[in-house]
Design a protein around this motif. Structure first.
Motif, PDB file in Angstrom:
ATOM      1  N   UNK A  53      -5.224   9.944  -0.930  1.00 41.71           N
ATOM      2  CA  UNK A  53      -6.185   9.610   0.130  1.00 41.71           C
ATOM      3  C   UNK A  53      -6.773   8.250  -0.238  1.00 41.71           C
ATOM      4  N   UNK A  54      -6.438   7.236   0.552  1.00 43.24           N
ATOM      5  CA  UNK A  54      -6.795   5.869   0.180  1.00 43.24           C
ATOM      6  C   UNK A  54      -8.030   5.353   0.910  1.00 43.24           C
ATOM      7  N   UNK A  55      -8.688   4.348   0.258  1.00 41.06           N
ATOM      8  CA  UNK A  55      -9.804   3.637   0.898  1.00 41.06           C
ATOM      9  C   UNK A  55      -9.313   2.251   1.342  1.00 41.06           C
ATOM     10  N   UNK A  56     -10.226   1.464   1.937  1.00 38.66           N
ATOM     11  CA  UNK A  56      -9.786   0.199   2.541  1.00 38.66           C
ATOM     12  C   UNK A  56      -9.048  -0.714   1.554  1.00 38.66           C
ATOM     13  N   UNK A  57      -9.552  -0.800   0.317  1.00 40.20           N
ATOM     14  CA  UNK A  57      -8.924  -1.714  -0.646  1.00 40.20           C
ATOM     15  C   UNK A  57      -7.473  -1.325  -0.952  1.00 40.20           C
ATOM     16  N   UNK A  58      -7.111  -0.095  -0.616  1.00 39.56           N
ATOM     17  CA  UNK A  58      -5.750   0.378  -0.883  1.00 39.56           C
ATOM     18  C   UNK A  58      -4.929   0.521   0.408  1.00 39.56           C
ATOM     19  N   UNK A  59      -5.316  -0.208   1.442  1.00 42.36           N
ATOM     20  CA  UNK A  59      -4.665   0.055   2.731  1.00 42.36           C
ATOM     21  C   UNK A  59      -3.177  -0.312   2.760  1.00 42.36           C
ATOM     22  N   UNK A  60      -2.749  -1.226   1.894  1.00 42.31           N
ATOM     23  CA  UNK A  60      -1.315  -1.568   1.863  1.00 42.31           C
ATOM     24  C   UNK A  60      -0.451  -0.403   1.383  1.00 42.31           C
ATOM     25  N   UNK A  61      -1.095   0.598   0.807  1.00 49.81           N
ATOM     26  CA  UNK A  61      -0.347   1.748   0.265  1.00 49.81           C
ATOM     27  C   UNK A  61      -0.353   2.926   1.255  1.00 49.81           C
ATOM     28  N   UNK A  62      -1.135   2.764   2.325  1.00 48.67           N
ATOM     29  CA  UNK A  62      -1.203   3.829   3.348  1.00 48.67           C
ATOM     30  C   UNK A  62       0.012   3.692   4.256  1.00 48.67           C
ATOM     31  N   UNK A  63       1.095   4.318   3.858  1.00 45.11           N
ATOM     32  CA  UNK A  63       2.388   4.093   4.501  1.00 45.11           C
ATOM     33  C   UNK A  63       3.104   5.394   4.783  1.00 45.11           C
ATOM     34  N   UNK A  64       3.689   5.493   5.958  1.00 45.47           N
ATOM     35  CA  UNK A  64       4.601   6.608   6.226  1.00 45.47           C
ATOM     36  C   UNK A  64       5.752   6.088   7.083  1.00 45.47           C
ATOM     37  N   UNK A  65       6.955   6.458   6.685  1.00 57.26           N
ATOM     38  CA  UNK A  65       8.145   6.024   7.432  1.00 57.26           C
ATOM     39  C   UNK A  65       9.313   6.911   7.041  1.00 57.26           C
ATOM     40  N   UNK A  66      10.448   6.702   7.712  1.00 57.02           N
ATOM     41  CA  UNK A  66      11.650   7.451   7.342  1.00 57.02           C
ATOM     42  C   UNK A  66      12.823   6.473   7.273  1.00 57.02           C
ATOM     43  N   UNK A  67      13.656   6.671   6.270  1.00 53.54           N
ATOM     44  CA  UNK A  67      14.836   5.795   6.119  1.00 53.54           C
ATOM     45  C   UNK A  67      16.078   6.647   5.858  1.00 53.54           C
ATOM     46  N   UNK A  68      17.252   6.132   6.228  1.00 51.37           N
ATOM     47  CA  UNK A  68      18.474   6.813   5.799  1.00 51.37           C
ATOM     48  C   UNK A  68      18.548   6.785   4.266  1.00 51.37           C
ATOM     49  N   UNK A  69      19.140   7.808   3.678  1.00 51.63           N
ATOM     50  CA  UNK A  69      19.195   7.885   2.213  1.00 51.63           C
ATOM     51  C   UNK A  69      19.914   6.674   1.589  1.00 51.63           C
ATOM     52  N   UNK A  70      20.824   6.073   2.345  1.00 52.72           N
ATOM     53  CA  UNK A  70      21.606   4.967   1.770  1.00 52.72           C
ATOM     54  C   UNK A  70      21.165   3.602   2.287  1.00 52.72           C
TER      55      UNK A  70
END
Ligand SMILES: Cc1cc2nc3c(=O)[nH]c(=O)nc-3n(C[C@H](O)[C@H](O)[C@H](O)COP(=O)(O)OP(=O)(O)OC[C@H]3O[C@@H](n4cnc5c(N)ncnc54)[C@H](O)[C@@H]3O)c2cc1C
Length: 472
Positions: A192-209
């Motif tokens: 659970x991040x705060x503003x200073x850590x906003x670059x780490x607030x990430x969600x996405x999906x990628x192909x395994x390769x």
């Protein structure tokens, strides 16, 4: 898929045949095989809430308690056929359900398209029946520092560049389960991040390769055996990997959170509640196989399993405890506004504490019943067992009960693998550490209110206060 999985300095060309990955692939294949059998169709297959089409259960949104209890039942069933876990699709399943709720919140707040992105991806994923693994990042670095305070910022997965059509990410995930068996990897923020850590607030999906992702398989206690044939390791089992993202490009349509730090708390809350409710079924499923191995070992040793009835009852009670608490957490959960079901936090985290405790007792009992040859490293290898010169001696002296020496050896090896070998699932740290669960139990237990109940019943009328200097 492109070959991006490595082990012992070698790139794995075919995950279905390489000794380091083929067992994890086989475990997931058995789950898909079950989906074809009429008797398991209602559990393994369901109707999409998005399209109404018939889809694999683990691609579905879980919108009711029954949907989530089906998740538990499916996992227990998988353990019965593999002895181990299908982590290459279970974390991803929980992850996209979590983000279904969170993307709806973010879009409502900021007008973004994350929810629509997720919906489009999910409809395609359901249609193709893809296996989606999941990663709550990250490598983490120094545990006492925040993501933005680390000397190497890459130790938490982060955005390093924003482009009109997507973002570039860098970082890692240590320990993801059976990614070698999956088609896609779904990423969630690990904290659970705060503003200073906003670059780490990430969600996405990628192909395994995907280009820029390097995967390294971890070493297992049975590694040396896995490269040989015979009964030293079952045909199934888990695999753990490390993911290294070196400037991986994620297109906008596969992005579900990028900087919205204020929503990361809900990600952790929903993910852990649901995961920790359902994992009770995983450990009970493996516990069932341990009971079976203990019964078979007793018989292979020449004893009735009834000799050990007290221990076997305890093993069964342990299994049903984590299973039942998980089901209770789900039954007492609630529906999020976006439509997905969320297990009750306090009960789910209570389950995690038991999941990190009871299976170890079940393993101990399995070993106690089986005798010395089920403990790690106490039985000759399959190669020695079948050696022309001294193999007959091993077989002669391993013979005990009314069965062949080979059946006794096979059962002992399975018990060893289940109790202290590579078959052990992540009961302790998989899905997060039990101390994290204790923090949630502490936060959700109304100690003062309970003290009031006790005061009233006891007839205590004065205030009972903590000493002023008491530690919190
Ligand atoms: C078999 C297995 C399978 C897994 N599969 C997956 C998967 O598929 N997907 C996925 O996302 N993850 C997976 N994981 C990773 C798992 O989520 C992590 O192991 C988990 O988050 C715990 O992190 P850690 O191992 O780095 O332990 P740590 O976070 O280092 O914790 C170690 C100990 O330190 C304590 N601690 C940590 N930080 C602090 C602090 N700041 N203050 C006080 N105490 C602290 C913890 O409570 C714990 O007791 C898997 C793990 C295992 C073991």
């Amino acid at each position: 898929m492109a070959a991006n999985i490595h082990k012992n300095g070698e790139v794995i060309a075919d995950v279905t045949t390489h000794p380091a990955t083929k067992r994890a692939v086989e475990s997931h294949a058995r789950c898909l095989d079950l989906a074809r059998l009429p008797e398991y169709q209602s559990l393994l297959v369901t109707k999409s809430t998005l399209t109404g089409h018939k889809i694999l259960r683990f691609n579905s949104l879980m919108c009711t308690p029954d949907d989530m209890i089906a998740n538990m039942k499916l996992k227990r069933l998988n353990y019965h056929t593999t002895g181990s876990c299908v982590g290459g699709m279970c974390v991803g399943w929980n992850a996209f359900n979590t983000m279904w709720a969170v993307t709806a919140d973010i879009d409502k707040e900021s007008g973004s398209d994350y929810h629509e992105n997720l919906k489009k991806w999910l409809i395609q994923t359901e249609a193709q029946g893809l296996l989606v693994s999941g990663a709550l990042t990250d490598a983490k670095g120094n545990r006492s520092l925040k993501a933005s305070q680390q000397s190497d910022l890459d130790v938490n997965l982060r955005v390093v560049e924003k482009r009109p059509d997507g973002v570039v990410v860098r970082g890692a995930k240590n320990m993801i389960c059976s990614v070698c068996a999956s088609d896609e990897i779904f990423i969630l923020p690990g904290n659970a991040y705060k503003e200073e850590d906003k670059d780490f607030a990430l969600s996405f999906v990628v192909p395994r390769d995907i280009a820029g992702l390097t995967i390294v398989e971890a070493r297992r206690p049975s590694d040396d055996r896995e490269y040989q044939n015979g009964f030293d390791v079952p045909d199934t089992g888990p695999a753990q990997s490390y993911l290294f993202f070196e400037d991986v490009f994620v297109p906008n349509e596969r992005l579900f959170m990028c900087g919205e730090y204020g929503h990361t708390g809900k990600v952790i809350q929903y993910f852990t509640a649901n995961y920790r409710a359902c994992i009770g079924a995983c450990v009970s499923g493996q516990g069932d196989v341990m009971i079976g191995a203990a019964v078979n070992m007793a018989r292979a040793n020449g004893l009735s399993y009834k000799t050990f009835m007290d221990k076997l009852i305890q093993m069964s009670a342990n299994n049903e405890t984590t299973y039942g608490i998980g089901a209770g957490a789900i039954a007492l959960g609630k529906k999020d506004d976006a439509g997905v079901w969320v297990a009750d936090s306090l009960i789910a985290h209570t389950n995690k504490i038991h999941v990190a405790t009871l299976p170890y007792e079940t393993k101990r009992l399995c070993q106690e019943i089986g005798g010395g040859i089920v403990e790690t490293g106490c039985m000759p290898s399959y190669k020695d067992f079948t050696n022309e010169e001294y193999g007959p001696l091993i077989r002669k002296y391993l013979k005990a009960g009314d069965c062949s020496a080979e059946s006794r050896a096979r059962t002992a090896r399975l018990a060893e693998w289940l109790t202290i070998g590579a078959g052990v699932p992540g009961c302790m740290h998989g899905g997060g550490s039990p101390d994290g669960a204790r923090l949630v139990v502490r936060a959700n237990t109304p100690f003062e209110q309970y003290a009031e109940y006790a005061k009233k019943i006891a007839g205590v009328e004065e205030d009972l206060k903590d000493p002023v200097a008491a530690k919190k």
